[in-house]
Design an enzyme around this catalytic site. Structure first.
Site: not given
Lengths: 428, 428
Positions: B139, B144, B210, B244, B255, B360
């Site tokens: 990440y 992003h 992504e 992704d 999540y 991303t």
């Protein structure tokens, strides 16, 4: 043919009534000795039945196990055997049950075969039973999720809004799954105390265990396929004990927003014997009432939990073990069938050998909690050990051992144990 | 020996100046045809060089690639070849460079060998290049992470406190990684609008891509081992483009607190050609200044980012493609070396074939964002397409294609593309 689960069955092998491995169990594992490479075996009392040797003596010949026989029993994992499918697992278990029955002389009276096929468990090394390319860790004990919510979030709203709707889970690291008996090195990692200005890197100060069970997938799916809840158990080969070692300080600093990562991936331990779902059949129980009722795709009839007694012991270096927790797998809010159906509900493909862990199995009383985090309640009530010391978290040299067994009407089906000793962190 | 990266090298094969696959690239992949089973190949211009055929003609004989030759080139994945180690990758790339040079008649003048070794890319089917048993999604784009923080959390504190200290990542699902060209079925799943009383189960309404890149691990480690930052790139074989796919509505409901799960695991797409880190060497750039300075174990000298131009196109069913984003891999805040060192810092063992995705890759301008979520800013500014329609998220029938290439001093090294078309969800 006799039902291999019949409590009346007896073996010509002498088996103590307290053994985890009576003739009604027959769990599968992988072992090696100095002389024999990796082989598939079955636990019986204090012995291992070497299935490659059994096959070589021709005892599986009429079972039609396919062209890869007997090589599938000379492998470093159960995966190829499992991939044969449920009819094969059942046929093999049935045949082994017959061969070991007290009234069957076939193997019992063939001294050469018996000598070749039976080894003492103390004479073999057990290996990781399954190569799992995918490992999911669920979070399906309502008591555990509630305890964590009370400690780290809001006691008044301990369960998050999604928890009663979804068997919450995350992908774990498959490469670091190790077999019972493998030492676990205390991880180094980043952690930051809430009042510290910046993080530091060093040995975890909050090393913990998590008492879990896990199931092994026995049948794969194609990408895009789903698994209806009423068929979900057909995809399960069997179960193991699982210790999801956790470094709480690393975990709490890293996990927002994408979940646990290095706080878990330094190692997870499995017990070496996979107890088949078939052997667990007599121990079905209803799970807790689910409120609200799950969405249709997760709604199940009948009993899909299993009554497995669990315990955790901590043994300090050179000291005696103290059992610090007693719990039970039957308490789980979400069943394995619901977990599996949920996992596949978006079309994610399953693979033979996939491992799905339950999440920490905590009970409702202070002595039934499945982690040091909960037992010592975030360090506020240290757990006394038999040697007079106490623990908030694990210390170097501690050996953690988890055991599990089912018992009903005089029949005991056990999982053996999963154990691991904490080694000091690597020096920086 | 000539440096295979030398911009002056030319091949006897006619290669367009805009090709992604000049003689300086030589990426590895796995292909099959109706006549030839899975084989390892190298892309050159519009052709594939069949390395199994090359080996059979004896051109690798003096390279000492070990006893598994030439079988390692007749495999369904690159894993066995990669496991030979960097000296072998380099020797093979060097030899292929020599065989394809304009002034080398060895292959060019051997009509039988040339006919056997060279196939048109349009005549082969590309397969997933690597079998990855472990997949981590990082990440690591600060743009992003900031955008997501602004949209879903607090614009004033968009980056979470740990973000500048840790290359945040999570374990993804390895089984559902598919090769470019594989259709992606819209997932069903649980989602709940913020104002809804209860969740429902059905097709994702917020299907997204992504834009990512990923690197493939070329060298494993033992459990407990770590990877010093200065050696980290020695563990990297090469890179691919990575999509992704994400179902935002499923993801946002599931999540918390354990991270993305079914919102991602329905499929991830990789480009078929793995560009080696060696081929990318001329395109090193410095990454952004890291502030605060990372902890010592993550601190690196020199240049560890790579200048890769990226773009994303959306093509509606039967329509023309619109390029909706241009971004660049060189913007990444955390480098691949830092990601890998962090991954192994707790002793987690690496395995050959592990795939580590960047997260991303968003740029700093509205037309350089790496997901529909950001491009359409959570649905508030729909993205116009060439056919007059617009998109907040992806529709059934849309084909998403990502492309990437490096360019410097007249030399272009490309990745080809990763593409996938959205199929309608399964009916419930």
């Amino acid at each position: 043919m006799a039902n291999p689960n019949d409590p009346a069955l007896r073996s010509w092998i002498d088996i103590a009534p307290t053994s985890d491995f009576p003739i009604q169990n027959l769990p599968f594992g992988v072992f090696e000795t100095d002389e024999r490479g990796p082989r598939v075996g079955v636990a019986i009392g204090e012995y291992v039945l070497d299935l490659y040797a059994v096959a070589q003596f021709g005892y599986f010949e009429d079972l039609e196990l396919g062209p890869k026989m007997p090589k599938i029993f000379r492998r470093r994992s159960l995966n190829q055997f499992i991939a044969l499918g449920r009819p094969a697992w059942r046929a093999v278990r049935q045949r082994i049950s017959e061969l070991l029955r007290h009234d069957n002389p076939t193997l019992a009276r063939n001294e050469e075969a018996m000598h070749s096929c039976l080894l003492r468990q103390s004479d073999v090394r057990m290996l990781r039973p399954v190569r799992s390319h995918n490992y999911t860790d669920f979070y399906s004990s309502i008591e555990h999720a509630t305890n964590v919510g009370i400690m780290f979030r809001d006691p008044a709203n301990a369960l998050l809004p999604n928890w009663r709707h979804i068997p919450i889970g995350y992908h774990g690291r498959a490469s670091s799954i190790v077999v019972s008996g493998t030492d676990i090195r205390r991880p180094n990692g980043q952690r930051k105390a809430p009042d510290a200005a910046a993080p530091t890197f060093g040995p975890s100060q909050q090393l913990d265990f998590e008492l879990e069970m896990a199931f092994i997938v026995g049948r794969g799916t194609e990408l895009g396929d789903t698994v209806p809840i009423q068929n979900a158990e057909d995809y399960i080969f069997g179960m193991v004990l699982f210790n999801d070692w956790s470094a709480r300080d690393i975990q709490s600093w890293e996990y927002v927003p994408l979940g646990p990562f290095l706080g878990k991936s330094f190692g997870s331990s499995v017990s070496p014997w996979v107890v088949t779902l078939d052997a667990l059949e007599p121990f079905r129980v209803a799970g807790p009432v689910q409120e609200p009722e799950p969405l249709l795709y997760l709604r199940q009839l009948d009993e899909h939990n299993f009554d497995v007694n669990l315990e955790v012991g901590i043994q300090p270096e050179g000291g005696l073990e103290t059992v610090v927790s007693h719990s039970n797998f039957g308490l789980m809010y979400w069943s394995m069938a619901q977990q599996l159906t949920h996992q596949a509900s978006n079309g994610c493909n399953l693979e033979v050998g996939d491992l799905y862990a339950s999440g920490t199995i905590s009970g409702t009383t202070p002595d039934s909690l499945g982690s040091m985090l909960e037992l010592a309640w975030r360090g506020t009530r240290p757990v006394p050990l038999a040697d007079g010391s106490e623990r908030k978290f694990l210390q170097d040299g501690d050996t953690v051992t988890m055991r599990g067994y089912c018992e009903k009407d005089g029949l005991r089906i056990g999982f053996g144990e999963v154990t691991g000793k904490i080694l000091p962190a690597n020096t920086l």
